[in-house]
Design a protein around this motif. Sequence first.
Motif, short mmCIF file in Angstrom:
data_model
loop_
_atom_site.label_atom_id
_atom_site.label_comp_id
_atom_site.label_asym_id
_atom_site.label_seq_id
_atom_site.Cartn_x
_atom_site.Cartn_y
_atom_site.Cartn_z
N GLN A 346 0.83 -1.20 0.00
CA GLN A 346 0.00 0.00 0.00
C GLN A 346 0.88 1.27 0.00
OE1 GLN A 346 -3.14 0.53 3.14
NE2 GLN A 346 -4.36 -0.53 1.58
N ALA A 347 1.95 1.21 0.78
CA ALA A 347 2.89 2.35 0.82
C ALA A 347 3.51 2.57 -0.56
CB ALA A 347 3.98 2.09 1.85
N GLN A 349 2.17 1.78 -3.39
CA GLN A 349 1.13 2.34 -4.27
C GLN A 349 1.01 3.85 -4.06
OE1 GLN A 349 -2.70 0.18 -5.05
NE2 GLN A 349 -1.98 -1.09 -3.36
N GLU A 350 1.02 4.25 -2.79
CA GLU A 350 0.88 5.68 -2.46
C GLU A 350 2.07 6.48 -3.00
OE1 GLU A 350 0.35 5.49 1.76
OE2 GLU A 350 -1.65 4.59 1.54
N GLN A 351 3.24 5.84 -3.05
CA GLN A 351 4.44 6.52 -3.57
C GLN A 351 4.51 6.50 -5.10
OE1 GLN A 351 7.45 4.29 -1.48
NE2 GLN A 351 6.70 4.99 0.50
N GLY A 352 3.54 5.84 -5.74
CA GLY A 352 3.48 5.87 -7.21
C GLY A 352 4.30 4.79 -7.91
#
Length: 384
Positions: A346-347, A349-352
């Motif tokens: 998830q982290a 994903q949040e960082q792109g």
Amino acid sequence: WPYCRKRCSYCNFNTYVVPAVDEAAVRACLVQEARTLLRLSQVQSITSVFFGGGTPSLASPHTVAAVLEAVAGAAHLPTSAEVTLEANPSSTDTARLAGFRAAGINRLSIGVQSLDDAELWLLGREHTAAEAQKAVEAARGLFPGRTSIDLLFGLPGQTLDSWAQGLEAALGLCDDHISLYQLTLERGTVLAAQVWGGTLSLPPQDLLADMYQTARTVLVAAGFRHYEVSNFARKGALSNHNLSYWRADQYIGVGPGAHGRFVPRGEGGCSREARVQTLEPVTWMREVQSQGHGTRSRVVLSPLEQLEELLTLGLRTDEGVTHERWGQFSPQLSLQAVFGVPGEAQALQEQGWLLLDGSGLRCTWAGLAVLDSLLPDLLCQLQR
């Protein structure tokens, strides 16, 4: 086919330079091992065959034909199957290539590596840029739309400009598939000794990243799909054989040092095994002659190990790991259940770097370039 005429300065593959090869004996053993392992796997149908090396284009078309006949005799080999031969420009004159085509080869992968004579000399290649060009042109005449070229980047003394020029030259020459590999220093090679000894130096890390991004941008602009970390194809000319590795399909490795991943159903097995054939050709031949195959090691892969391979290989592709493919290996625990919860994925994903959606789990354009640095976190989450 483990033999080469000379060893390149960067190569640490399982290759052998010998004064003479007893090709009839090698051929008989390749045929016998292919039959034995196909019988052991009980695979019904083959989707692709890949002759790798070494330098398989040094083998005779007769050897290639004999192996393909053995495969077709032990399982269904449809006419649509992709049959690839790796070739060096120095052993690919038109008559020889025509012989390979008659033997059943329908796709060629040519180790061009560079179109600059100074770089080729540094790499210890046998051919010149002019010979590479001639070989690719001959191959495209016989295998139109099905000729791939390999290129190396990150060579000692290479600049962003010289790499961009090499790419332009390759674009003018190539067919519809290009593989790009960053030079890696391997222990025990001539090139590694030169770099570690201080006589040569490799480009710095940030320049390597720029070279990779330049290549991606140039090739995509020229109509190529960046379908795997190192591979680019246009007009749908993807390598089906290599895709089968990245999708974690079963495959059988035949010949000295070959690797395989399959379920040995012929002896009652129901779990996938990782197999490696004996490295040294003479020892391998002795084993094949006495027991029908030269398997040196076989390890049953645990469900977790299979998922680790699926993740590590699948994320190399632009399609990533689909929900369907994950489900074949993990019917109980979905991709969403493992990576759709708070944690490393998830982290990322949040960082792109990553995407998890209705298709599956895959890298973003930016993530594909730094996949090696993302995998430890993802494997950690999977192991938990």
